[in-house]
Design an enzyme around this catalytic site. Sequence first.
Site, PDB file in Angstrom:
ATOM      1  CB  CYS A  79     -18.121   0.549 -12.850  1.00  0.00           C
ATOM      2  SG  CYS A  79     -17.193   1.914 -13.592  1.00  0.00           S
ATOM      3  CB  CYS A  85     -12.139   1.521 -16.870  1.00  0.00           C
ATOM      4  SG  CYS A  85     -11.063   2.203 -15.593  1.00  0.00           S
ATOM      5  CB  CYS A  88     -12.177  -2.375 -11.248  1.00  0.00           C
ATOM      6  SG  CYS A  88     -12.125  -0.978 -10.097  1.00  0.00           S
ATOM      7  CB  CYS A 161     -14.602   6.193 -10.903  1.00  0.00           C
ATOM      8  SG  CYS A 161     -13.352   5.204 -10.053  1.00  0.00           S
ATOM      9  CD  GLN A 269      -1.135  -0.208   2.077  1.00  0.00           C
ATOM     10  OE1 GLN A 269      -1.758  -0.205   1.029  1.00  0.00           O
ATOM     11  NE2 GLN A 269      -0.277  -1.167   2.383  1.00  0.00           N
ATOM     12  CE1 TYR A 298      12.901  -4.967   1.661  1.00  0.00           C
ATOM     13  CE2 TYR A 298      11.915  -6.440   3.288  1.00  0.00           C
ATOM     14  CZ  TYR A 298      12.832  -6.211   2.279  1.00  0.00           C
ATOM     15  OH  TYR A 298      13.672  -7.223   1.879  1.00  0.00           O
ATOM     16  CD  GLU A 319      11.694   2.446   2.708  1.00  0.00           C
ATOM     17  OE1 GLU A 319      11.866   2.672   1.485  1.00  0.00           O
ATOM     18  OE2 GLU A 319      10.972   1.525   3.131  1.00  0.00           O
ATOM     19  CG  ASP A 364       4.363  -3.872   4.338  1.00  0.00           C
ATOM     20  OD1 ASP A 364       4.052  -4.576   3.358  1.00  0.00           O
ATOM     21  OD2 ASP A 364       3.746  -2.829   4.643  1.00  0.00           O
ATOM     22  CB  CYS A 391       1.180  -6.037  -1.961  1.00  0.00           C
ATOM     23  SG  CYS A 391       2.816  -5.724  -2.642  1.00  0.00           S
TER      24      CYS A 391
END
Length: 435
Positions: A79, A85, A88, A161, A269, A298, A319, A364, A391
Amino acid sequence: MSYNKQKARENGDKMKTRITDLSHDGRGIGQVDGKIIFVQGAYPGEEVEVKITKTKKNYLEGRATEILKKSADRIESVCPDFYHCNGCQYCDYTYQAQLDSKVARLKTNLKKFAGLEVEDIKIHPMENYKNYRNHVQLKVKDGKIGYVDKENFSVFEAKACLVWPEKTPELIEVLKTLPDLDRINLIGLRENYKGDLMVILVSKDEKKIKIEDQLADLKALGVSHIYQNINSNPRFHYGRKSKVLYGDGPFKEEILKNTFNLSPTSFFQVNRTQAEVLYKIGIENLDLKSTDKVLELYSGIGTISMGLAKEAAYVLGIEYNPEAVKDAKTNAKLNGLDNLDFKSGRAEDLLDKVSSDFNKTLLDPARAGADKKVLEKILEIAPEKISYISCDPATLCRDLGILIKDGSYKVDKVEIVDMFPLSSHVETIALIQKM
């Protein structure tokens, strides 16, 4: 090498270090005189010259100014904007090395937080990751629409990008001509499974943003919905209130052959392809039977719930966000499913009112992981199987340690789905079973 704390604070101070590992946010880890240093722009196996940018009591932070010995996994950046940036972390690191680093990080966390030695960890790569994001947020300032420069925090217009939706450059050129651009702080772009696009124009005030002159060009690019979102809090991308500027009916998304209505601020997602892999594994972990009752914690807008409900007798989703629960109930009707229900509130509060006849559980949670009270309640309910999607490897492993502490459960397997190629983020799934 002697380390002088006062000198390290001085602008321009440099020193050499050897990088031995990567941190959770993709920085190289080295040592200076026995003190850990986190180095931006350095990879394991490298020797680098470092400019100190911050000194703390127990560690240092720095930026690599020269690579004295290069890692075999360092490549030319894929990139052109990578080095300024903030999106990433790994554009100049081979993809295999990225995958290896994520597996190594999970193994370290399993041992550190759960006391588990796990050698066999499967990772699901995404070799073709170009334009994998279906949702990006672009900052707006001084007539520019783009990303934030990590050095001076100005807005720059990205050249190429790799990860944003494919039509983003053309959309930016049209959106730059909006007469009310100076009232817009941020622009969100969403792309659904059909290639339809949603544009979210974020302003501090509620005065209607004019889009009439740009509408034909936006529609020609595939824009089906345009919203104005009102948000005066810079801590968040979006506010709670949105107004339709263009578009009829709901903006639809699809995953696991289920259809979902998405509002401008709905969580979904950002990598649809890998989300399907992630959710399939999460559901398969439970080995569902037609008599099973599943407790899902969740549950969001019900993206996983629908898949669970197609195989189980009954699913209850809990939730915190009431808007997400409202969307989940709508989505259940949309998919013709009546064997699931959703409740709004904190899981640690609602679990006391839940019956103990759920024999399987899926959770989750957000990056912070599950509340300890939630984990203790799960142990009281004592499901046969627990599928945990996370995550954040550190909070996952912390929670696994709690679930297996008394010996009634074991961690059967742990897998990684590479949801965010070129970044340091790790998405993990664990299967926990009764002993």
